[in-house]
Design an enzyme around this catalytic site. Structure first.
Site, short mmCIF file in Angstrom:
data_model
loop_
_atom_site.label_atom_id
_atom_site.label_comp_id
_atom_site.label_asym_id
_atom_site.label_seq_id
_atom_site.Cartn_x
_atom_site.Cartn_y
_atom_site.Cartn_z
N THR A 81 0.76 -1.49 0.14
CA THR A 81 -0.01 0.60 0.10
C THR A 81 0.44 1.03 -0.23
OG1 THR A 81 -2.24 -1.01 0.51
CG2 THR A 81 -1.44 1.20 1.28
N TYR A 95 -8.37 0.58 -3.58
CA TYR A 95 -7.09 0.74 -4.31
C TYR A 95 -6.95 -0.51 -4.29
CZ TYR A 95 -5.04 -0.08 -0.03
OH TYR A 95 -4.31 -0.83 1.81
N THR A 161 1.88 -4.52 4.09
CA THR A 161 1.76 -5.06 5.56
C THR A 161 1.03 -6.10 5.96
OG1 THR A 161 0.10 -3.46 5.47
CG2 THR A 161 1.81 -2.18 6.21
N ASP A 162 0.81 -6.92 4.80
CA ASP A 162 -0.16 -8.23 5.50
C ASP A 162 0.77 -9.54 6.03
OD1 ASP A 162 -2.31 -6.80 4.83
OD2 ASP A 162 -2.82 -8.21 2.52
N LYS A 234 0.77 -7.56 12.54
CA LYS A 234 -0.18 -6.50 12.42
C LYS A 234 -1.92 -7.00 12.62
CE LYS A 234 -2.21 -5.20 8.36
NZ LYS A 234 -2.08 -4.87 6.47
N GLU A 355 -1.04 -28.35 27.98
CA GLU A 355 -2.51 -28.79 27.22
C GLU A 355 -1.93 -29.84 26.13
OE1 GLU A 355 -5.18 -28.22 26.32
OE2 GLU A 355 -5.70 -26.30 27.73
N1 LIG Z 1 -1.25 -1.86 3.71
C1 LIG Z 1 -0.70 -2.86 3.41
O1 LIG Z 1 -0.20 -3.07 2.80
C2 LIG Z 1 -2.40 -3.58 2.54
C3 LIG Z 1 -2.24 -3.50 1.23
C4 LIG Z 1 -1.46 -5.55 0.50
N2 LIG Z 1 -2.76 -6.85 0.84
C5 LIG Z 1 -0.44 -5.95 0.50
O2 LIG Z 1 -0.51 -6.91 2.14
O3 LIG Z 1 0.67 -5.33 0.49
#
Ligand SMILES: NC(=O)CC[C@H](N)C(=O)O
Length: 398
Positions: A81, A95, A161-162, A234, A355
């Site tokens: 992103t 986007y 970010t994923d 995340k 467990e």
């Molecule tokens: N906020 C993001 O970067 C998510 C955008 C995309 N799903 C990625 O991880 O590249």
């Protein structure tokens, strides 16, 4: 000598005038007497002139050295992103990721020049959910090569970010350097209102160029916080406050200055027994999820896949495993596939032999690593050993 005569001259004239005409400060001296003292005013004016001279007349050599001392940072761009673009400024969630080239990102943020000499390299242009082990290796090898260069002081990786936390942890485990490496992303594309990428990137470059960031491993800078790549995850989608470390961030970066509060205690980078320069491929490790009514079929299917060397079980609670699934995992262990118990609960840590009887089954516990980070460490560890006891040591230490 380099002078700034305009500023200095104005300061001289204005300050002199002010001193002579302004009322003196109240204080411990006999001001009625002092006020009439021309000598006092003259001394004060002379002091201002002297300070003006020392402040504004810097030797040209000193200024050149200050410029040359700027850290040299390479930005390796991978997409996400932070390189995304939306149809309009109100598109904060809808986007396309991975659209803007790194040179454009850098050109759009001239403020980077205040903290570093920056150059960019486009390593790939993808959304991070689609990254493969091969992509990870390609990126890590490039980071390692750059980290050995005398003309590189720090490295920033722009990333979706994923799966950013997985890449950051992988680099933390395998790149032998004390130079700062910072992985950074954004939650909103640069085209959106209140986009967060510009400041996140500025913070990342600033941290990567800081002497006080050396030897602390790989960082993730998001939302003004400096996290260790090991702990960060995340945990929130949609919000810009997306990344958390369950043991807290290492510190914060504000206006280009770092404020540290703790340091990582787990082994990383220069002290790691794993070295990316020795790793050309990664073994296959898969993840299976725990939930009510979970059946063994998924575990069986994974076990039947070629080349699988370990399975991470994202268990419920403290890594608990459904009674229907336990025999399937035992069978995999019997075939030499390692079983690693993690948990789907985002915080806390899995206790060995709680467990499930890990000693009896010859299983490994993931400590506090979430399933996706446990997969990363398992792949790296399996390049050296397949012994559960040795794997468990590695899970405690990294
Ligand atoms: N906020 C993001 O970067 C998510 C955008 C995309 N799903 C990625 O991880 O590249």
């Amino acid at each position: 000598m380099t002078k700034r005569p305009v500023v200095c001259r104005r300061l001289r004239v204005e300050t002199l005038g002010e001193i002579i005409s302004s009322p003196p400060p109240r204080g411990m001296v006999d001001w009625p007497v002092m006020r009439s003292s021309f000598l006092f005013r003259s001394v004060l004016a002379a002091m201002v002139l002297a300070s003006c001279a020392t402040t504004f007349e810097l030797p040209a050599v000193a200024q050149t050295t200050a410029q040359a001392a700027k850290p040299r940072i390479t930005i390796l761009a991978t997409g996400g992103t932070i390189a995304g673009a939306g149809a309009s400024s109100v598109n904060s969630a809808s986007y396309s990721a991975a659209k803007v080239a790194v040179d454009k990102l850098i050109a759009g943020l001239p403020e980077l020049g205040r903290v570093a000499e920056v150059r960019g390299e486009q390593v790939m242009q993808v959304a991070s959910e689609s990254l493969s082990n091969e992509d990870l290796l390609k990126l890590a090898h490039r980071v390692s090569d750059l980290s050995k260069r005398a003309d590189v002081d720090g490295i920033v990786i722009t990333h979706g970010t994923d799966t950013l936390e997985e890449t950051a942890y992988f680099l933390n485990l395998t790149v032998h350097t004390t130079k700062p490496i910072v992985v950074v992303g954004s939650m909103r594309p640069g085209t959106a209102l209140s986009a967060d990428g510009a400041l996140n990137l500025y913070d990342a470059v600033s941290v990567a160029g800081s002497a006080d960031a050396k030897g602390k491993g790989v960082f993730v800078t998001m939302n003004d916080e400096i996290h260790t790549g090991r702990d960060v995850s995340k945990l929130v989608n949609i919000k810009t406050e997306a990344f958390k470390s369950q043991w807290g961030p290492l510190g914060m970066v504000v206006e280009g200055k770092n404020y540290w509060f703790r340091a990582p205690v787990k082994r990383h980078t220069a002290q790691s027994e794993f070295d990316i320069d020795q790793i050309q491929s990664l073994p296959r490790v898969e993840i299976v999820y725990g939930y009510e009514n979970a059946q063994r079929a998924v575990v069986d299917a994974i076990g039947a896949q070629p080349g699988v060397q370990a399975i991470v079980h994202a268990g419920t609670g403290n890594g608990s495993v459904a009674n229907r699934v336990v025999p399937a995992l035992q069978e995999l262990r019997g075939k030499g596939i390692n079983v690693i118990r993690s948990a789907r609960v985002p915080a806390g840590f899995v206790v060995r032999n709680a467990e499930q009887p890990d000693d009896k089954y010859d299983w490994v516990v993931a400590h506090d690593l979430n399933p996706q980070k446990a997969r990363i460490l398992a792949m790296v560890a399996l390049t050296k050993t397949r012994t559960p006891k040795e794997l468990q040591r590695i899970f405690w230490e990294y």
